[in-house]
Design an enzyme around this catalytic site. Structure first.
Site, PDB file in Angstrom:
ATOM      1  N   LEU A 173      35.932  51.211  40.460  1.00 59.98           N
ATOM      2  CA  LEU A 173      34.624  51.643  39.986  1.00 59.98           C
ATOM      3  C   LEU A 173      34.076  50.766  38.861  1.00 59.98           C
ATOM      4  O   LEU A 173      32.891  50.439  38.837  1.00 59.98           O
ATOM      5  CB  LEU A 173      34.693  53.102  39.520  1.00 59.98           C
ATOM      6  CG  LEU A 173      33.416  53.683  38.897  1.00 59.98           C
ATOM      7  CD1 LEU A 173      32.298  53.745  39.938  1.00 59.98           C
ATOM      8  CD2 LEU A 173      33.673  55.050  38.313  1.00 59.98           C
ATOM      9  N   ASN A 174      34.937  50.378  37.910  1.00 59.55           N
ATOM     10  CA  ASN A 174      34.456  49.629  36.747  1.00 59.55           C
ATOM     11  C   ASN A 174      33.976  48.224  37.089  1.00 59.55           C
ATOM     12  O   ASN A 174      33.289  47.591  36.291  1.00 59.55           O
ATOM     13  CB  ASN A 174      35.538  49.556  35.674  1.00 59.55           C
ATOM     14  CG  ASN A 174      35.694  50.884  34.950  1.00 59.55           C
ATOM     15  OD1 ASN A 174      35.138  51.883  35.371  1.00 59.55           O
ATOM     16  ND2 ASN A 174      36.459  50.883  33.880  1.00 59.55           N
ATOM     17  N   TYR A 175      34.364  47.707  38.266  1.00 59.14           N
ATOM     18  CA  TYR A 175      33.834  46.429  38.726  1.00 59.14           C
ATOM     19  C   TYR A 175      32.682  46.732  39.684  1.00 59.14           C
ATOM     20  O   TYR A 175      32.785  46.535  40.888  1.00 59.14           O
ATOM     21  CB  TYR A 175      34.907  45.605  39.440  1.00 59.14           C
ATOM     22  CG  TYR A 175      36.120  45.282  38.603  1.00 59.14           C
ATOM     23  CD1 TYR A 175      36.051  45.256  37.212  1.00 59.14           C
ATOM     24  CD2 TYR A 175      37.344  44.984  39.191  1.00 59.14           C
ATOM     25  CE1 TYR A 175      37.161  44.950  36.435  1.00 59.14           C
ATOM     26  CE2 TYR A 175      38.458  44.668  38.428  1.00 59.14           C
ATOM     27  CZ  TYR A 175      38.364  44.659  37.055  1.00 59.14           C
ATOM     28  OH  TYR A 175      39.470  44.359  36.291  1.00 59.14           O
TER      29      TYR A 175
END
Length: 228
Positions: A173-175
């Site tokens: 998710l963070n990428y």
């Protein structure tokens, strides 16, 4: 592999270890003696100081610098990600290096190893589901505004498809990668939701519906509430 004298590729190994450096050196030199890790290669710091390091802050800068965001700075880039479950064949890695060399400066690939304590936490215990069974996470990162280079990154991502997680092809998710879908214009958010959250996505939708039914907090890939 052999590299032509006119070509270049840089390999940089870095990571974080929670513990004393002498313990790390013992483990690394036993498991990976070819790296030749030494005490001078280790930097001892607190967790908050590592945040400065990852943000490329100058050594010795005050922690107060984290309170000020440089909104006027622009670093255009494109990011994609993959999860690896089975070992990648050596021949594939050889071809991967060649493709990266061809892409040139600005292309970065980062592998984050998984395992350890993560293997003992159920994938349904927290929203983050990528736990037991994963060898590492791949981050594909390209500093560029050039559409042709962004497309070359997408082709590299396509090349890796047979060697990473499948059904779904999972992502971190963070990428944030809008290529895998958005929830705008009535699109099916369950497609990217399954990639980020696997079986937890439907539970997250129910929570979202309960605490934010009007979808006040939203972005292109936020959890959507159920239709009223």
């Amino acid at each position: 592999m052999s590299v032509d004298k006119n070509e270049s590729i840089q390999f940089q190994f870095f990571g974080q270890y929670l513990g004393q450096s002498h313990t790390l050196l013992s483990i690394m030199n036993q498991q990976f003696p070819e790296l030749g890790l030494q005490q001078k290669d280790c930097i001892k710091s607190s967790w908050i100081e590592t945040t400065l390091y990852w943000d490329n802050k100058p050594k010795g800068i005050s922690l107060d610098s984290l309170l000020y965001r440089m909104l006027n700075e622009s670093f255009p880039f494109k990011v994609k990600s993959d999860y690896v479950i089975t070992p990648i064949p050596k021949a594939v890695l050889e071809e991967l290096w060649k493709k990266m060399i061809k892409m040139g400066m600005g292309m970065i690939m980062q592998w984050n190893p998984y395992g350890g304590r993560m293997n003992h936490i159920s994938e349904s215990e927290t929203p983050f589901p990528h736990r037991s069974g994963y060898k590492f996470l791949i981050q594909y990162w390209y500093y560029t505004q050039d559409d042709s280079k962004v497309e070359s990154l997408r082709k590299l991502y396509d090349f890796m498809a047979p060697h990473v997680s499948q059904s779904p092809r999972e992502a971190f998710l963070n990428y944030r990668d809008l290529d895998i879908g958005t929830n705008q214009n009535g699109a099916n958010s369950s497609i990217f939701g399954a990639k980020y959250f696997k079986g937890n996505f439907e539970r997250l939708v129910r929570v979202k519906t309960k605490v934010d039914p009007d979808n006040f907090f939203r972005n292109e890939q936020s959890i959507p509430p159920l239709p009223k």
